[in-house]
Design a protein around this motif. Structure first.
Motif, PDB file in Angstrom:
ATOM      1  N   ALA A 299       0.847  -1.200   0.000  1.00  0.00           N
ATOM      2  CA  ALA A 299       0.000   0.000   0.000  1.00  0.00           C
ATOM      3  C   ALA A 299       0.882   1.250   0.000  1.00  0.00           C
ATOM      4  O   ALA A 299       1.830   1.350   0.772  1.00  0.00           O
ATOM      5  CB  ALA A 299      -0.927   0.005   1.212  1.00  0.00           C
ATOM      6  N   GLY A 300       0.586   2.182  -0.895  1.00  0.00           N
ATOM      7  CA  GLY A 300       1.336   3.425  -0.964  1.00  0.00           C
ATOM      8  C   GLY A 300       2.516   3.392  -1.915  1.00  0.00           C
ATOM      9  O   GLY A 300       3.139   4.426  -2.174  1.00  0.00           O
ATOM     10  N   ASP A 301       2.850   2.204  -2.455  1.00  0.00           N
ATOM     11  CA  ASP A 301       3.981   2.098  -3.387  1.00  0.00           C
ATOM     12  C   ASP A 301       3.671   2.810  -4.707  1.00  0.00           C
ATOM     13  O   ASP A 301       2.527   2.853  -5.154  1.00  0.00           O
ATOM     14  CB  ASP A 301       4.280   0.626  -3.693  1.00  0.00           C
ATOM     15  N   THR A 302       4.721   3.344  -5.321  1.00  0.00           N
ATOM     16  CA  THR A 302       4.640   3.854  -6.687  1.00  0.00           C
ATOM     17  C   THR A 302       5.770   3.223  -7.483  1.00  0.00           C
ATOM     18  O   THR A 302       6.743   2.708  -6.900  1.00  0.00           O
ATOM     19  CB  THR A 302       4.774   5.386  -6.745  1.00  0.00           C
ATOM     20  N   LEU A 303       5.659   3.250  -8.797  1.00  0.00           N
ATOM     21  CA  LEU A 303       6.735   2.711  -9.630  1.00  0.00           C
ATOM     22  C   LEU A 303       8.045   3.437  -9.373  1.00  0.00           C
ATOM     23  O   LEU A 303       9.130   2.837  -9.409  1.00  0.00           O
ATOM     24  CB  LEU A 303       6.353   2.827 -11.110  1.00  0.00           C
ATOM     25  N   TRP A 304       7.934   4.727  -9.093  1.00  0.00           N
ATOM     26  CA  TRP A 304       9.121   5.543  -8.814  1.00  0.00           C
ATOM     27  C   TRP A 304       9.828   5.034  -7.557  1.00  0.00           C
ATOM     28  O   TRP A 304      11.055   4.872  -7.534  1.00  0.00           O
ATOM     29  CB  TRP A 304       8.682   6.992  -8.669  1.00  0.00           C
ATOM     30  N   ASP A 305       9.038   4.768  -6.483  1.00  0.00           N
ATOM     31  CA  ASP A 305       9.627   4.274  -5.235  1.00  0.00           C
ATOM     32  C   ASP A 305      10.291   2.909  -5.452  1.00  0.00           C
ATOM     33  O   ASP A 305      11.397   2.650  -4.962  1.00  0.00           O
ATOM     34  CB  ASP A 305       8.545   4.145  -4.155  1.00  0.00           C
ATOM     35  N   ILE A 306       9.591   2.022  -6.166  1.00  0.00           N
ATOM     36  CA  ILE A 306      10.098   0.665  -6.364  1.00  0.00           C
ATOM     37  C   ILE A 306      11.387   0.684  -7.186  1.00  0.00           C
ATOM     38  O   ILE A 306      12.360   0.004  -6.862  1.00  0.00           O
ATOM     39  CB  ILE A 306       9.031  -0.200  -7.057  1.00  0.00           C
ATOM     40  N   ALA A 307      11.404   1.491  -8.263  1.00  0.00           N
ATOM     41  CA  ALA A 307      12.587   1.549  -9.127  1.00  0.00           C
ATOM     42  C   ALA A 307      13.809   2.033  -8.365  1.00  0.00           C
ATOM     43  O   ALA A 307      14.937   1.577  -8.607  1.00  0.00           O
ATOM     44  CB  ALA A 307      12.309   2.458 -10.325  1.00  0.00           C
ATOM     45  N   ARG A 308      13.612   2.959  -7.427  1.00  0.00           N
ATOM     46  CA  ARG A 308      14.737   3.515  -6.670  1.00  0.00           C
ATOM     47  C   ARG A 308      15.397   2.474  -5.773  1.00  0.00           C
ATOM     48  O   ARG A 308      16.547   2.629  -5.365  1.00  0.00           O
ATOM     49  CB  ARG A 308      14.269   4.703  -5.819  1.00  0.00           C
ATOM     50  N   ASN A 309      14.666   1.383  -5.455  1.00  0.00           N
ATOM     51  CA  ASN A 309      15.217   0.347  -4.580  1.00  0.00           C
ATOM     52  C   ASN A 309      16.107  -0.646  -5.322  1.00  0.00           C
ATOM     53  O   ASN A 309      16.730  -1.507  -4.694  1.00  0.00           O
ATOM     54  CB  ASN A 309      14.086  -0.410  -3.885  1.00  0.00           C
ATOM     55  N   TYR A 310      16.155  -0.544  -6.653  1.00  0.00           N
ATOM     56  CA  TYR A 310      16.942  -1.489  -7.447  1.00  0.00           C
ATOM     57  C   TYR A 310      17.875  -0.721  -8.378  1.00  0.00           C
ATOM     58  O   TYR A 310      17.414   0.112  -9.168  1.00  0.00           O
ATOM     59  CB  TYR A 310      16.023  -2.402  -8.259  1.00  0.00           C
ATOM     60  N   ASP A 311      19.160  -1.003  -8.287  1.00  0.00           N
ATOM     61  CA  ASP A 311      20.148  -0.310  -9.109  1.00  0.00           C
ATOM     62  C   ASP A 311      19.914  -0.596 -10.594  1.00  0.00           C
ATOM     63  O   ASP A 311      19.722  -1.751 -11.002  1.00  0.00           O
ATOM     64  CB  ASP A 311      21.566  -0.753  -8.728  1.00  0.00           C
ATOM     65  N   GLY A 312      19.950   0.460 -11.386  1.00  0.00           N
ATOM     66  CA  GLY A 312      19.846   0.300 -12.827  1.00  0.00           C
ATOM     67  C   GLY A 312      18.461   0.031 -13.355  1.00  0.00           C
ATOM     68  O   GLY A 312      18.303  -0.272 -14.532  1.00  0.00           O
ATOM     69  N   VAL A 313      17.454   0.138 -12.478  1.00  0.00           N
ATOM     70  CA  VAL A 313      16.072  -0.125 -12.908  1.00  0.00           C
ATOM     71  C   VAL A 313      15.326   1.202 -12.981  1.00  0.00           C
ATOM     72  O   VAL A 313      15.342   2.001 -12.044  1.00  0.00           O
ATOM     73  CB  VAL A 313      15.357  -1.075 -11.927  1.00  0.00           C
ATOM     74  N   SER A 314      14.651   1.442 -14.091  1.00  0.00           N
ATOM     75  CA  SER A 314      13.869   2.665 -14.274  1.00  0.00           C
ATOM     76  C   SER A 314      12.384   2.326 -14.279  1.00  0.00           C
ATOM     77  O   SER A 314      11.982   1.163 -14.426  1.00  0.00           O
ATOM     78  CB  SER A 314      14.229   3.351 -15.595  1.00  0.00           C
ATOM     79  N   THR A 315      11.546   3.350 -14.125  1.00  0.00           N
ATOM     80  CA  THR A 315      10.101   3.130 -14.156  1.00  0.00           C
ATOM     81  C   THR A 315       9.661   2.641 -15.526  1.00  0.00           C
ATOM     82  O   THR A 315       8.736   1.827 -15.637  1.00  0.00           O
ATOM     83  CB  THR A 315       9.351   4.432 -13.816  1.00  0.00           C
ATOM     84  N   THR A 316      10.336   3.108 -16.576  1.00  0.00           N
ATOM     85  CA  THR A 316       9.998   2.658 -17.930  1.00  0.00           C
ATOM     86  C   THR A 316      10.255   1.164 -18.089  1.00  0.00           C
ATOM     87  O   THR A 316       9.437   0.432 -18.667  1.00  0.00           O
ATOM     88  CB  THR A 316      10.828   3.433 -18.973  1.00  0.00           C
ATOM     89  N   GLU A 317      11.370   0.685 -17.525  1.00  0.00           N
ATOM     90  CA  GLU A 317      11.681  -0.745 -17.596  1.00  0.00           C
ATOM     91  C   GLU A 317      10.691  -1.569 -16.794  1.00  0.00           C
ATOM     92  O   GLU A 317      10.302  -2.667 -17.201  1.00  0.00           O
ATOM     93  CB  GLU A 317      13.103  -0.982 -17.092  1.00  0.00           C
ATOM     94  N   LEU A 318      10.269  -1.046 -15.637  1.00  0.00           N
ATOM     95  CA  LEU A 318       9.266  -1.746 -14.830  1.00  0.00           C
ATOM     96  C   LEU A 318       7.958  -1.887 -15.597  1.00  0.00           C
ATOM     97  O   LEU A 318       7.318  -2.943 -15.581  1.00  0.00           O
ATOM     98  CB  LEU A 318       9.023  -0.994 -13.518  1.00  0.00           C
ATOM     99  N   LYS A 319       7.539  -0.806 -16.268  1.00  0.00           N
ATOM    100  CA  LYS A 319       6.295  -0.857 -17.051  1.00  0.00           C
ATOM    101  C   LYS A 319       6.401  -1.881 -18.171  1.00  0.00           C
ATOM    102  O   LYS A 319       5.476  -2.664 -18.408  1.00  0.00           O
ATOM    103  CB  LYS A 319       5.998   0.521 -17.632  1.00  0.00           C
ATOM    104  N   ARG A 320       7.544  -1.868 -18.862  1.00  0.00           N
ATOM    105  CA  ARG A 320       7.718  -2.777 -19.996  1.00  0.00           C
ATOM    106  C   ARG A 320       7.747  -4.231 -19.534  1.00  0.00           C
ATOM    107  O   ARG A 320       7.127  -5.105 -20.147  1.00  0.00           O
ATOM    108  CB  ARG A 320       9.000  -2.424 -20.739  1.00  0.00           C
ATOM    109  N   ALA A 321       8.455  -4.508 -18.443  1.00  0.00           N
ATOM    110  CA  ALA A 321       8.600  -5.878 -17.969  1.00  0.00           C
ATOM    111  C   ALA A 321       7.297  -6.449 -17.430  1.00  0.00           C
ATOM    112  O   ALA A 321       7.083  -7.668 -17.446  1.00  0.00           O
ATOM    113  CB  ALA A 321       9.676  -5.941 -16.879  1.00  0.00           C
ATOM    114  N   ASN A 322       6.407  -5.572 -16.947  1.00  0.00           N
ATOM    115  CA  ASN A 322       5.170  -6.038 -16.322  1.00  0.00           C
ATOM    116  C   ASN A 322       3.919  -5.644 -17.097  1.00  0.00           C
ATOM    117  O   ASN A 322       2.802  -5.772 -16.579  1.00  0.00           O
ATOM    118  CB  ASN A 322       5.088  -5.487 -14.885  1.00  0.00           C
ATOM    119  N   ASN A 323       4.131  -5.158 -18.327  1.00  0.00           N
ATOM    120  CA  ASN A 323       3.004  -4.767 -19.188  1.00  0.00           C
ATOM    121  C   ASN A 323       2.060  -3.789 -18.493  1.00  0.00           C
ATOM    122  O   ASN A 323       0.835  -3.936 -18.518  1.00  0.00           O
ATOM    123  CB  ASN A 323       2.217  -6.010 -19.632  1.00  0.00           C
TER     124      ASN A 323
END
Length: 339
Positions: A299-323
């Motif tokens: 609860a409360g997570d955003t793609l921006w928050d999640i991406a910041r927890n993983y080196d080299g991962v961007s929000t665009t990559e998260l969207k692409r990987a998870n459709n």
């Protein structure tokens, strides 16, 4: 817009207030105390101490929070000034004012439209413009100064008219959706239509009417109407009556047997425009076969928050990987693949 959330404007107002307090007390520790508990409490403490204008002599008469606030402020100021001597590492900010620029807007501008034409995610735009509460720059005579990464300024300038046009279209589409929802609500109040079939759903731990309505593509109010409910309280083990279209009844019957994460995964696919009625439940367990890390959305997570927890991962990559098409598609319990 809530300008209190803007770090520049709020800091400017805070420093103005601190200067005014210093004119009154002539002592910075008393100023910090008054900033925390208010000048009235500081004045009372000064009076009870016999007229002393020394923080340490009036400290016992101040509120408990302020007695701890001022020493904590001193410690923070000392740490900032002498972090090298104390071997305290300094985290570098992801963004600095050196690689940002601003654009002045007077027309209504939706951040999703800015994302569409510049490639900057809505989470990043919200981070850079925290005073925007609803992801929209409202139209105003005075206008609003939007912060953007310097390297996208050319893209914004080139597509400025298209961004404004897209924002206007979003307003029109939203109005149409509201009219359609109002019409649907009027129809649903009289009960299900002739092409609807009745099925049952057993409430599980963690469920709420909002989730259930999404899984069955209906409205929470319809579920209340069908079950004679006046509130939103449901309990695990309770059986709810749900009406679905007859031609998709086999798909909806499977929902009751799925896990929470599987139901959320199917809902995420539907947000992306996938015909979920043709999706086999086993395909929602892709995390078992994925050669990647799996993150469960909280609860409360955003793609921006999640991406910041993983080196080299961007929000665009998260969207692409998870459709994922829109950031608003995130829901607690969803499983995200981190590649």
């Amino acid at each position: 817009i809530d300008e209190r959330r803007d770090p520049y404007l709020s800091t400017q107002k805070a420093t103005d207030y601190l200067k005014d307090l210093y004119k009154v007390y002539g002592d910075w520790l008393l100023v910090i105390a008054a900033y925390n508990c208010g000048p009235g409490n500081v004045n009372k403490a000064i009076y009870r101490s016999g007229g002393h204008y020394d923080y340490w002599k009036i400290r016992r008469w101040l509120p408990r929070e302020t007695r701890g606030y001022v020493p904590a402020f001193i410690a923070a100021a000392y740490t900032m000034e002498y972090h090298k001597e104390q071997n305290i590492p300094v985290a570098q900010p992801k963004f600095t004012f050196q690689n940002l620029d601003t654009v002045h807007l007077t027309k209504r501008t939706d951040l999703s439209a800015v994302e569409q034409y510049t490639g900057v995610s809505q989470e990043e735009l919200a981070f850079l413009n925290p005073s925007l509460k609803k992801g929209v720059v409202p139209a105003s005579f005075d206008g609003y100064t939007l912060r953007l990464p310097l390297d996208v300024m050319k893209a914004f300038a080139t597509n400025r008219d298209s961004i404004h046009h897209a924002s206007q279209k979003m307003v029109a589409d939203k109005s149409d959706d509201e009219e359609e929802n109002e019409s649907t609500a009027t129809k649903s109040a009289s009960g299900p239509g002739n092409d609807m079939a009745k099925i049952n759903y057993t409430v599980k731990t963690g469920d709420n009417l909002g989730y259930i309505a999404e899984w069955y593509d209906c409205r929470a109010q319809e579920i209340r109407n069908w079950n004679g409910m006046y509130g939103s309280r449901i309990v695990p083990g309770e059986t709810l009556t749900i009406y679905v279209t007859e031609d998709k009844i086999n798909h909806y019957k499977k929902v009751d047997d799925l896990s929470f994460s599987q139901k959320q995964a199917i809902e995420s696919k539907q947000d992306q425009g996938v015909d979920v009625t043709t999706v086999n439940a086993s395909t929602t367990a892709e995390e078992d076969e994925c050669d990647c890390k799996i993150y469960t959305v909280k609860a409360g997570d955003t793609l921006w928050d999640i991406a910041r927890n993983y080196d080299g991962v961007s929000t665009t990559e998260l969207k692409r990987a998870n459709n994922i098409r829109y950031s608003s598609s995130l829901k607690p319990g969803m499983k995200l693949k981190i590649k």
